[in-house]
Design a protein around this motif. Structure first.
Motif, PDB file in Angstrom:
ATOM      1  N   GLU A 260       0.832  -1.207   0.000  1.00  0.00           N
ATOM      2  CA  GLU A 260       0.000   0.000   0.000  1.00  0.00           C
ATOM      3  C   GLU A 260       0.870   1.261   0.000  1.00  0.00           C
ATOM      4  O   GLU A 260       0.560   2.236  -0.702  1.00  0.00           O
ATOM      5  CB  GLU A 260      -0.924  -0.002   1.219  1.00  0.00           C
ATOM      6  N   ASN A 261       1.968   1.253   0.758  1.00  0.00           N
ATOM      7  CA  ASN A 261       2.887   2.394   0.744  1.00  0.00           C
ATOM      8  C   ASN A 261       3.460   2.610  -0.648  1.00  0.00           C
ATOM      9  O   ASN A 261       3.599   3.748  -1.118  1.00  0.00           O
ATOM     10  CB  ASN A 261       4.022   2.177   1.738  1.00  0.00           C
ATOM     11  N   PHE A 266       3.577   5.880  -5.507  1.00  0.00           N
ATOM     12  CA  PHE A 266       3.431   5.999  -6.957  1.00  0.00           C
ATOM     13  C   PHE A 266       2.384   7.049  -7.314  1.00  0.00           C
ATOM     14  O   PHE A 266       2.593   7.884  -8.205  1.00  0.00           O
ATOM     15  CB  PHE A 266       3.044   4.641  -7.541  1.00  0.00           C
ATOM     16  N   LEU A 267       1.247   7.024  -6.602  1.00  0.00           N
ATOM     17  CA  LEU A 267       0.194   8.003  -6.874  1.00  0.00           C
ATOM     18  C   LEU A 267       0.662   9.421  -6.546  1.00  0.00           C
ATOM     19  O   LEU A 267       0.348  10.369  -7.286  1.00  0.00           O
ATOM     20  CB  LEU A 267      -1.058   7.663  -6.060  1.00  0.00           C
ATOM     21  N   LEU A 268       1.407   9.571  -5.448  1.00  0.00           N
ATOM     22  CA  LEU A 268       1.904  10.896  -5.085  1.00  0.00           C
ATOM     23  C   LEU A 268       2.884  11.430  -6.122  1.00  0.00           C
ATOM     24  O   LEU A 268       2.869  12.622  -6.450  1.00  0.00           O
ATOM     25  CB  LEU A 268       2.572  10.846  -3.709  1.00  0.00           C
ATOM     26  N   ARG A 269       3.729  10.545  -6.632  1.00  0.00           N
ATOM     27  CA  ARG A 269       4.674  10.978  -7.666  1.00  0.00           C
ATOM     28  C   ARG A 269       3.922  11.418  -8.918  1.00  0.00           C
ATOM     29  O   ARG A 269       4.258  12.435  -9.533  1.00  0.00           O
ATOM     30  CB  ARG A 269       5.633   9.843  -7.991  1.00  0.00           C
ATOM     31  N   VAL A 273       3.829  15.148 -10.601  1.00  0.00           N
ATOM     32  CA  VAL A 273       4.102  15.408 -12.025  1.00  0.00           C
ATOM     33  C   VAL A 273       2.962  16.206 -12.646  1.00  0.00           C
ATOM     34  O   VAL A 273       3.186  17.172 -13.398  1.00  0.00           O
ATOM     35  CB  VAL A 273       4.310  14.074 -12.775  1.00  0.00           C
ATOM     36  N   LEU A 274       1.725  15.818 -12.329  1.00  0.00           N
ATOM     37  CA  LEU A 274       0.573  16.519 -12.885  1.00  0.00           C
ATOM     38  C   LEU A 274       0.521  17.969 -12.396  1.00  0.00           C
ATOM     39  O   LEU A 274       0.211  18.887 -13.171  1.00  0.00           O
ATOM     40  CB  LEU A 274      -0.722  15.790 -12.504  1.00  0.00           C
ATOM     41  N   GLU A 275       0.804  18.166 -11.100  1.00  0.00           N
ATOM     42  CA  GLU A 275       0.802  19.529 -10.567  1.00  0.00           C
ATOM     43  C   GLU A 275       1.884  20.373 -11.226  1.00  0.00           C
ATOM     44  O   GLU A 275       1.665  21.547 -11.530  1.00  0.00           O
ATOM     45  CB  GLU A 275       1.005  19.494  -9.050  1.00  0.00           C
TER      46      GLU A 275
END
Length: 478
Positions: A260-261, A266-269, A273-275
């Protein structure tokens, strides 16, 4: 007669055995006995056996003194028997204590691996699977991860046995394995006989060498199943126990946390990138694109003036060229801001030198760097990353807004503090009045995360002085 001594746990003394109500004669070919003395062997209230004598010399009856001696000998026999039992119990408890200490040590190490940046997700899972096999006494172990798109379980790690390596990557269709059902029921399970369990996947069991028994535990994240951890083929001459199942579930929980970590990281990265893309897109739209559009309008106006007012047309063209120079500078600044991850990989000292070099390439300023010895070794890795980003933000703001001719960066240690000072001789600004964009806010947030102090002050002779002070552990000086 011998049974009476065991049942009553009291000594029995007879002049003639045949006269006792419980006497039933003697087995064939057994010599006839008359006098009898029996004493129970008792250990902590439990009868372990009996000591008996018969046919006292001279045909006399056994005396009370004989009875006391027999009871004393029976008590000594009891002490010897108890010593053997206690020794075996101490040995067994020592072995069990060793197992428990090994379990605690392994579980603690897995937990530490979850908290360190040096351990990859693969390392954590591989170690958890190996420890599941070792701590439960199994001969093989597998870790399966749920493919949420297909509902299949994918064997991600397998250890022990000749066929273990060939299992990695195998995909099990929904509801075709014990691990599926354990995962769906969200409850760990012992299977004493794999061959007779209808939920067992025979293909997997065959690849594992047809083990006799197994234990299965689900990987759960907030009660959501994401996989299963299993061990097979108990060894050491004992089946899997409830204690083994508890250890297996703890390791399964730790593996679930690791997965889960990894997913959240991965989602935070991706979000970062999107931000970043959104920010760059906005700045390109509001800055570069608008500037190019303005240059286009100037050039159109210049074209219409060239025939009737050539001097004004020429001035328009010069203005367009100057504006294009600004556009080039802005584009270089955006490229400069996209370099943080690249320089972070090189360490603090190399990263600062690289950022200063980029500043010189993209501006007309002369930049200098002064780094104290061991400057790149006194801060933890995460704090170094914050410092690099602070330097990047400050130099980026200087390049975009200050129009400096000289920039200096100095890193040193003073009075137990890590000190970073960046000075420029540019236009300067009042931080209390300037509009706070993402850059300055990010610098303040990172300094706060470091537990440090940020000062932005006018520089003597013009320009700005950025100062960051971060407390160091007592032994960290350079």
């Amino acid at each position: 007669m011998l049974g009476v001594v065991l049942e009553q746990a009291h000594p029995l003394r007879l002049r003639e055995i045949s006269e006792h109500p419980r006497s039933s004669g003697f087995p064939p070919h057994h010599p006839v006995m008359h006098s009898f003395l029996g004493a129970p062997i008792v250990v902590r209230g439990r009868v372990f056996g009996r000591l008996y004598l018969s046919e006292k010399e001279g045909g006399a009856e056994f005396s009370e003194g004989d009875e006391r001696i027999a009871m004393m000998l029976a008590a000594q026999a009891g002490v010897a028997i108890e010593s053997v039992f206690l020794y075996d119990e101490v040995q067994a408890r020592g072995v069990e204590l060793g197992r428990r200490l090994a379990q605690l040590g392994s579980l603690e190490l897995v937990a530490r691996m979850l908290l360190t940046e040096d351990s990859s997700i693969g390392d954590v899972l591989e170690y958890a699977v190996e420890q599941a096999r070792f701590l439960t006494g199994g001969t093989m172990a597998t870790l399966m991860v749920l493919d949420e798109a297909t509902g299949e379980l994918v064997i991600r790690h397998a250890v022990g046995g000749e066929g273990a390596a060939s299992l990695v990557g195998v995909r099990l269709e929904p509801r075709t394995s014990k691990s599926h059902f354990v995962m769906l029921r969200r409850d760990a399970e012992l299977v004493p006989d794999l061959a007779s369990d209808r939920e067992i996947n025979e293909g997997v069991r065959h690849l594992l060498g047809n083990p006799a028994d197994g234990a299965f535990a689900p990987l759960l994240v907030r009660h959501r199943p994401i996989g299963a951890l299993a061990v097979y083929g108990s060894s050491e001459g004992r089946p899997f126990t409830d204690d083994d199942l508890s250890v297996l579930q703890i390791l399964a929980n730790q593996a679930a946390i690791a997965l889960e970590n990894d997913r959240l990281t991965f989602l935070l990265r991706n979000l970062a990138v999107l931000e970043e893309r959104e920010r760059i897109s906005k700045e390109l739209h509001d800055g570069v694109i608008q500037s190019i559009y303005s240059v286009g309008l100037n050039l159109q106006g210049a074209l219409s003036l060239m025939g009737t007012q050539p001097d004004r047309g020429a001035r328009r063209i010069e203005e367009a060229i100057a504006e294009l120079d600004n556009v080039v500078r802005d584009v270089r600044n955006y490229i400069f801001e996209l370099r943080p991850r690249l320089v972070e990989e090189r360490g603090l000292e190399a990263a600062i030198v690289e950022l200063v070099r980029e500043l010189e390439v993209n501006t007309t300023a002369h930049a200098t760097v002064e780094l104290a010895p061991r400057a790149g070794q006194v801060l933890p890795r995460q704090q170094e990353a914050h410092v690099i980003q602070i330097v990047r933000e400050v130099l980026s703001n200087i390049a975009r807004h200050a129009q400096p001719s000289v920039v200096s960066v100095k890193v040193e240690q003073r009075g137990g503090f890590f000190s970073l000072v960046i000075e420029d001789d540019g236009l300067g600004f009042d931080p209390s009045k300037v509009s706070r964009g993402h850059g300055l806010s990010n610098v303040e947030a990172r300094v706060e995360a470091l537990g440090g102090v940020l000062e932005i002050l006018p520089r003597a002779g013009g320009g700005t002085r950025h100062s960051v002070r971060v407390p160091l552990p007592a032994e960290e000086t350079f």
